[in-house]
Design a protein around this motif. Structure first.
Motif, PDB file in Angstrom:
ATOM      1  N   UNK A  14      17.219   0.728  32.514  1.00 51.42           N
ATOM      2  CA  UNK A  14      16.581   1.601  31.578  1.00 51.42           C
ATOM      3  C   UNK A  14      16.689   2.886  31.963  1.00 51.42           C
ATOM      4  N   UNK A  15      16.843   4.015  31.083  1.00 55.20           N
ATOM      5  CA  UNK A  15      16.537   5.470  31.265  1.00 55.20           C
ATOM      6  C   UNK A  15      15.168   5.846  31.655  1.00 55.20           C
ATOM      7  N   UNK A  16      15.040   6.856  32.278  1.00 52.09           N
ATOM      8  CA  UNK A  16      13.592   7.457  32.450  1.00 52.09           C
ATOM      9  C   UNK A  16      13.761   9.056  32.753  1.00 52.09           C
ATOM     10  N   UNK A  17      12.984   9.754  32.173  1.00 47.69           N
ATOM     11  CA  UNK A  17      13.182  11.196  32.276  1.00 47.69           C
ATOM     12  C   UNK A  17      11.736  11.591  32.819  1.00 47.69           C
ATOM     13  N   UNK A  18      11.871  12.368  33.907  1.00 51.41           N
ATOM     14  CA  UNK A  18      10.323  12.774  34.638  1.00 51.41           C
ATOM     15  C   UNK A  18      10.445  14.254  35.116  1.00 51.41           C
ATOM     16  N   UNK A  19       9.514  14.646  35.611  1.00 48.68           N
ATOM     17  CA  UNK A  19       9.377  15.953  35.842  1.00 48.68           C
ATOM     18  C   UNK A  19       8.752  16.113  37.446  1.00 48.68           C
ATOM     19  N   UNK A  20       9.412  16.740  38.383  1.00 54.63           N
ATOM     20  CA  UNK A  20       8.627  16.848  39.923  1.00 54.63           C
ATOM     21  C   UNK A  20       8.369  18.211  40.124  1.00 54.63           C
ATOM     22  N   UNK A  28      13.231  18.727  36.327  1.00 51.64           N
ATOM     23  CA  UNK A  28      13.097  17.729  35.356  1.00 51.64           C
ATOM     24  C   UNK A  28      14.499  16.632  35.699  1.00 51.64           C
ATOM     25  N   UNK A  29      14.147  15.402  35.683  1.00 49.78           N
ATOM     26  CA  UNK A  29      15.382  14.493  36.130  1.00 49.78           C
ATOM     27  C   UNK A  29      15.461  13.402  35.169  1.00 49.78           C
ATOM     28  N   UNK A  30      16.467  13.085  34.919  1.00 49.80           N
ATOM     29  CA  UNK A  30      16.924  12.121  34.053  1.00 49.80           C
ATOM     30  C   UNK A  30      17.700  11.034  34.890  1.00 49.80           C
ATOM     31  N   UNK A  31      16.894   9.685  34.823  1.00 49.54           N
ATOM     32  CA  UNK A  31      17.448   8.787  35.718  1.00 49.54           C
ATOM     33  C   UNK A  31      18.003   7.554  35.165  1.00 49.54           C
ATOM     34  N   UNK A  32      18.920   6.805  35.704  1.00 51.20           N
ATOM     35  CA  UNK A  32      18.917   5.494  34.974  1.00 51.20           C
ATOM     36  C   UNK A  32      18.137   4.547  36.238  1.00 51.20           C
ATOM     37  N   UNK A  33      17.400   3.844  35.708  1.00 45.81           N
ATOM     38  CA  UNK A  33      16.484   2.922  36.691  1.00 45.81           C
ATOM     39  C   UNK A  33      17.276   1.514  36.774  1.00 45.81           C
ATOM     40  N   UNK A  34      17.529   1.171  37.736  1.00 46.07           N
ATOM     41  CA  UNK A  34      18.222  -0.294  37.916  1.00 46.07           C
ATOM     42  C   UNK A  34      17.340  -1.197  38.859  1.00 46.07           C
ATOM     43  N   UNK A  57       8.872  -6.114  31.921  1.00 45.33           N
ATOM     44  CA  UNK A  57       7.714  -5.657  32.994  1.00 45.33           C
ATOM     45  C   UNK A  57       8.359  -4.004  33.252  1.00 45.33           C
ATOM     46  N   UNK A  58       9.738  -4.076  33.324  1.00 46.36           N
ATOM     47  CA  UNK A  58      10.246  -2.673  33.583  1.00 46.36           C
ATOM     48  C   UNK A  58       9.829  -1.670  32.423  1.00 46.36           C
ATOM     49  N   UNK A  59       9.873  -2.040  31.157  1.00 47.25           N
ATOM     50  CA  UNK A  59       9.443  -1.375  29.988  1.00 47.25           C
ATOM     51  C   UNK A  59       7.963  -0.793  30.146  1.00 47.25           C
ATOM     52  N   UNK A 105      19.488   6.593  39.635  1.00 47.56           N
ATOM     53  CA  UNK A 105      20.620   7.158  39.743  1.00 47.56           C
ATOM     54  C   UNK A 105      20.458   8.539  38.728  1.00 47.56           C
ATOM     55  N   UNK A 106      20.545   9.565  39.330  1.00 43.49           N
ATOM     56  CA  UNK A 106      20.597  10.892  38.195  1.00 43.49           C
ATOM     57  C   UNK A 106      21.948  11.082  37.619  1.00 43.49           C
ATOM     58  N   UNK A 107      21.960  12.072  36.740  1.00 47.21           N
ATOM     59  CA  UNK A 107      22.878  12.450  36.082  1.00 47.21           C
ATOM     60  C   UNK A 107      24.321  12.937  36.902  1.00 47.21           C
ATOM     61  N   UNK A 108      23.790  13.075  37.947  1.00 42.34           N
ATOM     62  CA  UNK A 108      25.046  13.497  38.746  1.00 42.34           C
ATOM     63  C   UNK A 108      25.759  12.402  39.713  1.00 42.34           C
ATOM     64  N   UNK A 109      25.264  11.371  39.525  1.00 42.73           N
ATOM     65  CA  UNK A 109      25.833  10.001  40.190  1.00 42.73           C
ATOM     66  C   UNK A 109      24.932   9.924  41.427  1.00 42.73           C
ATOM     67  N   UNK A 110      24.006  10.691  41.968  1.00 44.74           N
ATOM     68  CA  UNK A 110      23.464  10.497  43.113  1.00 44.74           C
ATOM     69  C   UNK A 110      22.260   9.348  42.898  1.00 44.74           C
TER      70      UNK A 110
END
Length: 116
Positions: A14-20, A28-34, A57-59, A105-110
């Motif tokens: 699922x995608x997730x956008x958060x701020x640290x 701000x980070x956009x992640x793919x949560x696996x 549950x993930x949702x 995993x962030x938008x830069x593949x990390x």
């Protein structure tokens, strides 16, 4: 039906956008949560876990985090976020299956992965 000597994995994402907030900086980070579940063999329906339960549950776990400043929720960074998700989602991969890992995993593949 799968035989017990084979090891199987199944994942939901699922995608997730958060701020640290770190020091005086906001990120701000956009992640793919696996979320990866695993087990030896398959159940009577030839699956590792019920995907519908794991996806739901993930949702539910991600909904209150979406677009939020995570320090407001007591999370100080991506590692704390992944650990929280792993703890919340582990019950949805019940024995004989188990939660193998939660990865961000962030938008830069990390990629950062936590294995409970």
């Amino acid at each position: 039906m799968g035989t017990p000597e084979f090891h199987f994995e199944a994942a939901v994402t699922r995608p997730l956008s958060v701020v640290f907030r770190s020091a005086e900086r906001w990120e701000g980070h956009d992640y793919t949560v696996e979320v990866v579940a695993e087990r030896q063999g398959l159940d009577g329906f030839d699956v590792v876990v019920d995907f519908r339960d794991l996806e739901a549950a993930l949702d539910r776990a991600l909904a209150p985090l979406q677009g939020r400043l995570l320090s407001d929720l007591g999370l100080d960074g991506p590692l704390a976020l992944a650990r929280r998700l792993a703890a919340e989602l582990a019950p949805f991969a019940p024995p004989p299956a188990g939660l193998k890992e939660v990865a961000l995993t962030d938008g830069q593949g990390r990629r950062l992965a936590v294995r409970p």
